[in-house]
Design an enzyme around this catalytic site. Structure first.
Site, PDB file in Angstrom:
ATOM      1  N   ARG A 152       0.842  -1.193   0.000  1.00 44.66           N
ATOM      2  CA  ARG A 152       0.000   0.000   0.000  1.00 44.66           C
ATOM      3  C   ARG A 152       0.880   1.247   0.000  1.00 44.66           C
ATOM      4  NH1 ARG A 152      -1.920  -3.601   3.945  1.00 44.66           N
ATOM      5  NH2 ARG A 152      -4.018  -4.436   3.545  1.00 44.66           N
ATOM      6  N   LYS A 174      -1.541  -2.715   8.266  1.00 39.45           N
ATOM      7  CA  LYS A 174      -2.650  -2.309   9.125  1.00 39.45           C
ATOM      8  C   LYS A 174      -2.545  -3.004  10.477  1.00 39.45           C
ATOM      9  CE  LYS A 174      -5.954  -1.296   5.419  1.00 39.45           C
ATOM     10  NZ  LYS A 174      -7.284  -1.603   4.836  1.00 39.45           N
ATOM     11  N   HIS A 245      -2.692   2.471  -5.889  1.00 40.25           N
ATOM     12  CA  HIS A 245      -3.417   1.227  -5.640  1.00 40.25           C
ATOM     13  C   HIS A 245      -3.579   0.416  -6.921  1.00 40.25           C
ATOM     14  CE1 HIS A 245      -4.895  -0.224  -1.849  1.00 40.25           C
ATOM     15  NE2 HIS A 245      -5.944  -0.779  -2.423  1.00 40.25           N
ATOM     16  N   ARG A 248      -0.937  -2.047  -7.101  1.00 40.88           N
ATOM     17  CA  ARG A 248      -1.232  -3.141  -6.164  1.00 40.88           C
ATOM     18  C   ARG A 248      -2.198  -4.125  -6.818  1.00 40.88           C
ATOM     19  NH1 ARG A 248      -1.408  -4.408  -0.585  1.00 40.88           N
ATOM     20  NH2 ARG A 248      -3.451  -4.953   0.275  1.00 40.88           N
ATOM     21  N   HIS A 271      -3.721  -9.037   3.473  1.00 44.38           N
ATOM     22  CA  HIS A 271      -5.165  -9.104   3.689  1.00 44.38           C
ATOM     23  C   HIS A 271      -5.473 -10.001   4.887  1.00 44.38           C
ATOM     24  CE1 HIS A 271      -6.300  -8.023  -0.742  1.00 44.38           C
ATOM     25  NE2 HIS A 271      -6.138  -6.959   0.011  1.00 44.38           N
ATOM     26  N   TYR A 280      -9.736 -10.505  -6.921  1.00 46.61           N
ATOM     27  CA  TYR A 280      -8.805 -10.556  -8.050  1.00 46.61           C
ATOM     28  C   TYR A 280      -9.015 -11.785  -8.924  1.00 46.61           C
ATOM     29  CZ  TYR A 280      -6.580  -6.789  -5.549  1.00 46.61           C
ATOM     30  OH  TYR A 280      -6.347  -5.597  -4.911  1.00 46.61           O
TER      31      TYR A 280
END
Length: 301
Positions: A152, A174, A245, A248, A271, A280
């Site tokens: 990211r 995150k 993004h 990504r 994730h 995806y």
């Protein structure tokens, strides 16, 4: 403008600490959560915590609809509310958490760059006339890092010198969770070139700075600057709306197109849920179908 009760500020301050310390959520995400919660407190409005109940949720949703907000925006606000109610229950500020049913929101498939478009984008900084060599080499390293690792933009900006090894980069994602992501030889070469030949020029203005990618002032590169640089180059090579993004997305989709394991891609992207990565597979399927119709001689029969 809705009235701001003293309770609102008190709750927001406590919620901020909860998100930052207990949940380890990044500052920008904390800010977004708090904006949604403040809107809830003001729109209902909430004067005491006793007013936070199922009825207040229904009223908030109704006011969001009256404001003609999209289902995506409403879904985001309700996710923030769910976390907020958990905080209130944990802090014993409410006795029961109101039930929240998230609206159904279709996941929009991202616009994916082809390998040809990616190659053009990766080469664009060094092909741009009258561009400072430092900027060109820094931006080339940034583009290659994005596409080689799928990280990211915030994770790229947070990269420090010590996070880079020969074969991997250590990424802080995150919730402050760290993961090791493999990096290609070519991407590592562009980073090495930038570090050895160009970064030092601006680090002199801020010798103690440990972040990899620096601004011309020698400070950590901001997300907004990265976005501007990527969109600047993208406009020179494609008509698609491209952001950091997008690289990504391209990273994940191109791996899937080459038979990479979905679980491995999930780990590299950071994730928490496989469902976030599964989008995806739909993009990759669309790509396969498009290629079939383009190249198969009997596709229209």
């Amino acid at each position: 403008m809705s009235m701001l009760f003293p309770l609102h500020q008190q709750l927001i301050e406590q919620f901020t600490i909860f998100l930052s310390v207990d949940r380890g959520i990044a500052p920008l995400s904390v800010q977004a959560y708090c904006q949604d919660i403040l809107l809830f407190l003001q729109r209902v409005p909430i004067e005491t915590t006793d007013m936070i109940n199922q009825e207040s949720v229904f009223l908030f949703v109704e006011k969001c609809h009256q404001a003609k907000e999209s289902e995506t925006t409403l879904a985001r606000r309700l996710i923030a509310l769910k976390v907020f109610f958990h905080f209130l229950k944990d802090a014993k500020l409410i006795h029961q958490q109101p039930f929240i049913e998230h609206p159904k929101v279709w996941k929009r498939l991202p616009s994916i760059l082809s390998t040809e478009e990616v190659n053009s984008l990766l080469n664009q900084p060094l092909n741009t006339l009258n561009l400072d060599a430092y900027i060109a080499n820094r931006d080339t390293a940034i583009l290659y890092t994005f596409y080689a690792t799928g990280i990211r933009v915030s994770e790229l900006c947070d990269l420090c010198i010590g996070d880079i090894s020969d074969d991997f980069i250590r990424v802080t994602g995150k919730g402050r969770k760290t993961r090791l992501v493999p990096i290609s030889i070519k991407a590592r070469q562009t980073i090495d070139s930038y570090l050895t030949m160009f970064r030092e020029r601006f680090q002199k203005k801020n010798p103690s700075e440990e972040h990899v990618f620096l601004s011309i002032r020698g400070k950590k590169l901001e997300r907004s600057c990265v976005w501007k640089r990527i969109t600047f180059y993208a406009k020179l090579v494609t008509t698609k709306h491209i952001s950091p993004h997008s690289l990504r997305h391209a990273f994940a989709t191109h791996l899937l197109n080459n038979q990479a394991d979905l679980r491995i891609i999930q780990e590299m992207l950071g994730h928490a849920r496989i469902s976030s990565t599964e989008i995806y597979t739909h993009v990759a399927s669309e790509s396969i179908i498009e290629k079939f119709h383009t190249h198969h001689p009997r596709s229209s029969s």
